[in-house]
Write an enzyme that holds these catalytic residues in place. Sequence first.
Site, short mmCIF file in Angstrom:
data_model
loop_
_atom_site.label_atom_id
_atom_site.label_comp_id
_atom_site.label_asym_id
_atom_site.label_seq_id
_atom_site.Cartn_x
_atom_site.Cartn_y
_atom_site.Cartn_z
N HIS A 1 -28.01 33.42 30.84
CA HIS A 1 -28.32 33.06 29.71
C HIS A 1 -28.91 34.20 28.78
O HIS A 1 -29.02 33.91 27.50
CB HIS A 1 -29.31 31.60 29.66
CG HIS A 1 -28.79 30.45 30.48
ND1 HIS A 1 -29.44 29.44 30.76
CD2 HIS A 1 -27.53 30.13 30.57
CE1 HIS A 1 -28.59 28.50 31.20
NE2 HIS A 1 -27.41 29.02 31.17
N SER B 1 -22.30 33.15 28.58
CA SER B 1 -21.06 33.06 29.46
C SER B 1 -20.01 34.16 29.00
O SER B 1 -19.91 34.28 27.82
CB SER B 1 -20.46 31.71 29.51
OG SER B 1 -21.40 30.96 30.54
N LYS C 1 -17.09 17.92 30.60
CA LYS C 1 -16.17 18.54 31.65
C LYS C 1 -16.48 18.85 33.01
O LYS C 1 -15.91 18.81 33.62
CB LYS C 1 -15.84 20.22 30.75
CG LYS C 1 -14.80 20.81 31.31
CD LYS C 1 -14.40 22.08 30.53
CE LYS C 1 -13.14 22.85 30.99
NZ LYS C 1 -12.79 23.83 30.37
N ASP C 2 -17.94 19.03 33.13
CA ASP C 2 -18.50 19.18 34.41
C ASP C 2 -18.58 17.87 35.07
O ASP C 2 -18.20 17.92 36.36
CB ASP C 2 -19.96 19.97 34.16
CG ASP C 2 -20.02 21.20 33.92
OD1 ASP C 2 -18.88 22.02 33.92
OD2 ASP C 2 -21.31 21.52 33.76
N GLU D 1 -17.18 29.03 62.05
CA GLU D 1 -16.62 27.87 61.25
C GLU D 1 -15.84 28.64 60.15
O GLU D 1 -15.85 29.81 59.98
CB GLU D 1 -17.67 27.16 60.32
CG GLU D 1 -18.52 26.18 60.96
CD GLU D 1 -18.01 25.01 61.34
OE1 GLU D 1 -18.31 24.01 60.35
OE2 GLU D 1 -16.97 24.68 62.03
#
Length: 380
Positions: A202, A206, A228-229, A272
């Site tokens: 921040h 972005s 959107k998230d 894994e």
Amino acid sequence: MAPNIRKSHPLLKMINNSLIDLPAPSNISAWWNFGSLLAVCLMTQILTGLLLAMHYTADTSLAFSSVAHTCRNVQYGWLIRNLHANGASFFFICIFLHIGRGLYYGSYLYKETWNTGVILLLTLMATAFVGYVLPWGQMSFWGATVITNLFSAIPYIGHTLVEWAWGGFSVDNPTLTRFFALHFLLPFAIAGITIIHLTFLHESGSNNPLGISSDSDKIPFHPYYSFKDILGLTLMLTPFLTLALFSPNLLGDPENFTPANPLVTPPHIKPEWYFLFAYAILRSIPNKLGGVLALAASVLILFLIPFLHKSKQRTMTFRPLSQTLFWLLVANLLILTWIGSQPVEHPFIIIGQMASLSYFTILLILFPTIGTLENKMLNY
């Protein structure tokens, strides 16, 4: 006019500036969804993990049966365990895609954000490793033995370090107890580092797919990106729940349904799926110390990425040569993942060595070279 509590309250204004009125670029694509998905993964893992810890016993004689008891007798225990185990897989899917996005779009040029992100990846890998040991099945035990043993390759202090980590002369009860303590603690460390990660993000704002300043065209995070998230979350939740409910053991190892036995070694010891690429690099070098160094380098190389950026353009959006190289790297990582799951025999050995060599070559040599070449091509 009365002051808006959302903007004046000391705590609420922090949330407001991070999630509501945050100015965001107007053109960020779905590749920017994975940050919020990772936050959801972390919250899910902490919640399901907390519920599992309430029924778990960190003792070698009881661990395996306590997990079985959780699945059989605890209300929805089977669901909690399946969500936790497969949640880890989705956590790694999201973080790999998130890192891939960062590489492709040059997000690593925000150095502090990138470095805290790499630290988050390392912490997540440590958390997943110690967590895999807790059910105390065969692969849990032998995975812990093999990976902790790698520290013995460190000259002079290696053996002391391994015995100190084990709390004895082999992987035993003290090892399980401390691994449970670490597995409980580390996710909260991840949550803390995540806040630092966001604080750095921040500071700069972005990045975007064009790699240019978006100051002239910013939109508020809410409602645009909050919705959107949520869409991204529903799209992730579908395959996640499908996996956890229809084939929860698809990504696990059948060997882990057998309680740990120090006297019987499984035919193929492998981690894994999300560690297989690094495991393949480790095995591709015949020397123990060399393998350990290559293993460490395979992840730590991410710290070098900002210094290997030679292009005048930030993103790969308008750089077809770098794009080709990027997808070559993705294919290479998929090959390494496949090789890591195969036995150590011909032709897998040589394929693994070639893939390991090309992994480091692409990142350390080809990316900077192609970046410089593209700069020269811009002049013609």
